[in-house]
Design a protein around this motif. Structure first.
Motif, mmCIF file in Angstrom:
data_model
loop_
_atom_site.group_PDB
_atom_site.id
_atom_site.type_symbol
_atom_site.label_atom_id
_atom_site.label_comp_id
_atom_site.label_asym_id
_atom_site.label_seq_id
_atom_site.Cartn_x
_atom_site.Cartn_y
_atom_site.Cartn_z
ATOM 1 N N ALA A 191 75.200 22.240 -55.935
ATOM 2 C CA ALA A 191 76.215 21.719 -55.010
ATOM 3 C C ALA A 191 75.687 21.599 -53.585
ATOM 4 C CB ALA A 191 77.447 22.623 -55.036
ATOM 5 N N VAL A 192 74.858 22.567 -53.132
ATOM 6 C CA VAL A 192 74.393 22.527 -51.741
ATOM 7 C C VAL A 192 73.245 21.544 -51.538
ATOM 8 C CG1 VAL A 192 75.118 24.908 -51.353
ATOM 9 C CG2 VAL A 192 72.744 24.441 -52.037
ATOM 10 N N LEU A 193 72.737 20.969 -52.634
ATOM 11 C CA LEU A 193 71.608 20.034 -52.527
ATOM 12 C C LEU A 193 72.019 18.576 -52.743
ATOM 13 C CD1 LEU A 193 68.797 22.059 -54.354
ATOM 14 C CD2 LEU A 193 68.971 21.564 -51.910
ATOM 15 N N GLN A 194 73.317 18.330 -52.827
ATOM 16 C CA GLN A 194 73.770 16.951 -52.981
ATOM 17 C C GLN A 194 73.532 16.163 -51.701
ATOM 18 O OE1 GLN A 194 74.768 15.677 -56.021
ATOM 19 N NE2 GLN A 194 73.987 17.716 -56.558
ATOM 20 N N PRO A 195 73.315 14.874 -51.803
ATOM 21 C CA PRO A 195 72.989 14.071 -50.612
ATOM 22 C C PRO A 195 74.017 14.201 -49.493
ATOM 23 C CG PRO A 195 72.627 12.792 -52.621
ATOM 24 C CD PRO A 195 73.279 14.067 -53.043
ATOM 25 N N SER A 250 75.841 34.309 -58.631
ATOM 26 C CA SER A 250 75.713 32.906 -59.044
ATOM 27 C C SER A 250 74.443 32.245 -58.526
ATOM 28 C CB SER A 250 76.937 32.113 -58.569
ATOM 29 O OG SER A 250 77.062 32.189 -57.159
ATOM 30 N N GLY A 251 73.583 33.008 -57.839
ATOM 31 C CA GLY A 251 72.345 32.444 -57.320
ATOM 32 C C GLY A 251 72.465 31.878 -55.929
ATOM 33 N N LYS A 252 73.361 32.462 -55.107
ATOM 34 C CA LYS A 252 73.592 31.870 -53.794
ATOM 35 C C LYS A 252 72.452 32.119 -52.816
ATOM 36 C CE LYS A 252 76.703 35.704 -52.635
ATOM 37 N NZ LYS A 252 75.795 36.466 -51.799
ATOM 38 N N THR A 253 71.661 33.205 -52.997
ATOM 39 C CA THR A 253 70.537 33.421 -52.079
ATOM 40 C C THR A 253 69.540 32.276 -52.189
ATOM 41 O OG1 THR A 253 70.801 35.811 -52.310
ATOM 42 C CG2 THR A 253 68.731 35.022 -51.381
ATOM 43 N N VAL A 254 69.194 31.909 -53.419
ATOM 44 C CA VAL A 254 68.309 30.757 -53.610
ATOM 45 C C VAL A 254 69.010 29.485 -53.142
ATOM 46 C CG1 VAL A 254 67.160 29.336 -55.353
ATOM 47 C CG2 VAL A 254 66.979 31.828 -55.462
ATOM 48 N N ALA A 255 70.333 29.438 -53.294
ATOM 49 C CA ALA A 255 71.074 28.239 -52.873
ATOM 50 C C ALA A 255 70.888 27.984 -51.389
ATOM 51 C CB ALA A 255 72.555 28.389 -53.219
ATOM 52 N N TYR A 256 71.134 28.994 -50.543
ATOM 53 C CA TYR A 256 70.954 28.704 -49.122
ATOM 54 C C TYR A 256 69.473 28.695 -48.739
ATOM 55 C CZ TYR A 256 71.236 33.892 -48.363
ATOM 56 O OH TYR A 256 71.068 35.249 -48.393
ATOM 57 N N GLY A 257 68.631 29.328 -49.549
ATOM 58 C CA GLY A 257 67.197 29.225 -49.304
ATOM 59 C C GLY A 257 66.699 27.804 -49.432
ATOM 60 N N VAL A 258 67.162 27.082 -50.463
ATOM 61 C CA VAL A 258 66.736 25.682 -50.627
ATOM 62 C C VAL A 258 67.525 24.761 -49.708
ATOM 63 C CG1 VAL A 258 65.898 26.021 -52.982
ATOM 64 C CG2 VAL A 258 68.283 25.365 -52.619
#
Length: 567
Positions: free
Chosen positions: A28-32, A47-55
């Motif tokens: 969701a955080v990598l959508q255009p 849910s993997g949010k650390t990697v989410a804001y990392g990317v």
């Protein structure tokens, strides 16, 4: 579905860690449409949010480059509520940006600030820390914010719960107004929405799939128990589920220390986490859990925030959470990264309605059941012992072991040796506890509003020759015949048939014990266990038929035999 377009070093790091495809929040955080925008993201814990804001921050700090410039003033700042979470975030971002030459520095309370100051002076691309320590470094000029392009608030709802609003506002006001602000929170209550409105620009709201739905990898269970048997029920839950790592939550440091001491005494490899511990003590406790030297961690809510143990398959709520958010945060320590977990609430039957309201507010459905009994634990032990023994027998023995085995068989049957193996495998296991059964039927009440246990089956009350006793618990402390009767039997070493009438009054409970068992009861009841030492029992005047009597003053030297009951 593979990750959306990322720079090669990040994609290589993700592949190396086994990230074949993104989780819902990462996708969701990598959508255009998110590119360059402030984000307000709610997602389930684990849910993997650390990697989410990392990317998500990669576009600002890495861009199209494959390698970051030499470290200097930090490009990104991540604020986390606890030391443990901050250090875990530092570890995650360090491997994520390792191939890009990223340097991640952590600043947390309880650690020597001089060493942190030196680390900041050497330069960093990303700084991770707790609110108080980061604010201190900013105010002292040791953390220079001028180059910051991204600020992340991780578990923002917990930071507000912990009273960090002033620190967060000071941090956000010190960092450049042109920054991108990413706010991650398990829930979005009114306080979080206000913080986002005040410090974000036209934030895009992202609710990762599953928000508001029950976590599919967590099995929620509500275990009905007698109010005085919480610690015994925790022992039985630990034995029954036999998780490699378990987190047990209490609401106070005193409760943590007491339960931890009792578990260690019973033979569990347990550690405790509470706010009074130093950072070194907390680190040792966490390391013991990670390397398997400890299997149980007893903790307060504050101390356990941010804990991430890969093998944590069981969370036990020894005391009910104060609110639905706490229930979700506690439970979210398990069921992470696709692994299954169990969240077991200990529910004294007199607090069942409170527990039901808590589950309803958290939008969770739990399976209601009694706490595991000693019999069910013995049965589970048998299954595990057999499975483990079969696994051991599958290994080919060496010649020396085979020779010793033949020697042992001389003059003994294979059954005797197998029984000895079972005994050896069972011996290290802590003994399960005998629990009072919970009768969920409503207990009838007699004319004078005194409860009579529904499960009690004895001679007619007129036929009971009994001695009256009193206990210093009444309706004001939720005394209820469904647990009073089994408690009296256990404490006084008597049977149900030897307990007569029970009168529950406002501040005390009076009850009748068969005269032939009264002396035995009195001596046994005068030796309480650790978990019921606050309950005193002494002889009392008989209860009058007209109704409940007022509490009599306590007696310093009670006689061994009280007056005969009113007939």
């Amino acid at each position: 579905m593979p990750f959306p377009v990322l720079s090669p070093p990040l994609l290589a790091a993700l592949a190396e860690r086994g990230y074949a495809e993104p989780t819902s929040v990462q996708n969701a955080v990598l959508q255009p449409e998110t590119l360059g925008r402030d984000l307000l993201v709610s997602a389930q814990t684990g849910s993997g949010k650390t990697v989410a804001y990392g990317v998500a921050m990669a576009a600002e700090i890495l861009g199209d480059l494959e390698r970051l410039p030499p470290p200097g003033m930090p490009l990104a700042l991540v604020v986390a509520p606890t030391r443990e979470l901050a250090m875990q975030v530092q570890t995650e971002l360090a491997w994520l940006y390792a191939r890009a030459g990223g340097r991640v520095v952590v600043c947390v309370g309880g650690v020597d600030p001089v060493s942190e100051r030196r680390a900041l002076a050497q330069g960093a691309h990303i700084v991770v820390g707790t609110p108080g320590r980061l604010r201190d470094h900013l105010e002292r000029g040791q953390l220079r914010p001028a180059a910051m392009k991204v600020v992340v608030l991780d578990e923002a709802d917990e930071m507000l719960d912990l009273g960090f609003r002033e620190d967060l506002e000071a941090i956000l006001e010190t960092t450049p107004s042109s920054r991108r602000t990413l706010l991650f929170s398990a829930t979005v209550p009114r306080a979080i929405a206000a913080l986002a409105k005040g410090y974000q620009r036209d934030a895009m709201r992202i609710a990762a799939s599953g928000e508001g739905d029950q976590h599919g990898d967590i099995d929620y269970q509500a275990l009905l128990i007698a109010p005085h048997e919480v610690e015994r029920a925790v022992v039985n839950a630990l034995r029954y589920y036999d998780s490699r790592s378990t987190l047990v939550f209490c609401t106070t440091r005193a409760a943590v220390n007491r339960l931890h001491a009792n578990l260690v005494e019973r033979g569990f490899a347990a550690v405790a986490l509470s706010g009074e511990l130093s950072q070194a003590e907390r680190t040792r406790a966490m390391q013991g859990l990670r390397d398997g030297r400890a299997r149980v961690c007893v903790a307060t809510d504050v101390a356990a925030r941010g804990i991430d143990l890969p093998d944590l398959a069981l969370v036990i709520h020894a005391e009910l959470p104060k609110d639905p958010e706490t229930l979700l945060h506690r439970s979210g320590r398990t069921g992470r990264a696709g692994r299954k977990g169990i969240s077991a609430m200990m529910v004294p039957h007199n607090r069942r309605r409170s527990a039901e309201r808590l589950l309803l507010a958290a939008r969770l459905k739990a399976t209601w059941m009694p706490a595991p009994t000693a019999e069910s634990i013995h049965a589970k032990d048998g299954e595990r012992i057999v499975a483990n023994a079969i696994g051991m027998l599958a290994e080919e023995p060496d010649a020396e072991d085979l020779a010793l085995g033949k020697t042992l068989l001389e003059g003994r049957s294979p059954e005797a040796l197998a029984a000895l193996l079972v005994h050896v495998m069972r011996a290290p296991l802590p003994a399960p506890e005998e629990l009072a059964g919970i009768d969920e039927r409503p207990a009838p009440r007699d004319r004078d509003n005194a409860a009579r246990p529904a499960a009690h089956q004895g001679p007619p009350q007129e036929a009971v020759e009994g001695i009256w006793f009193r206990m210093n618990l009444g309706r004001n402390q939720n005394a209820d015949p469904r647990w009073v009767l089994p408690f009296l039997c256990r404490r006084g070493h008597v049977t149900r048939e030897e307990i007569g009438r029970i009168r529950i009054m406002e501040r005390e409970t009076r009850f009748e014990v068969a005269s032939y068992a009264a002396e035995r009861f009195f001596h046994a009841a005068g030796r309480p266990g650790e978990d019921d030492a606050h309950i005193t029992i002494e002889p009392a005047e008989p209860v009058r038929a007209a109704g409940p009597v007022a509490a009599a003053p306590p007696r310093r030297s009670p006689p061994t035999r009280g007056p005969r009951p009113q007939r």
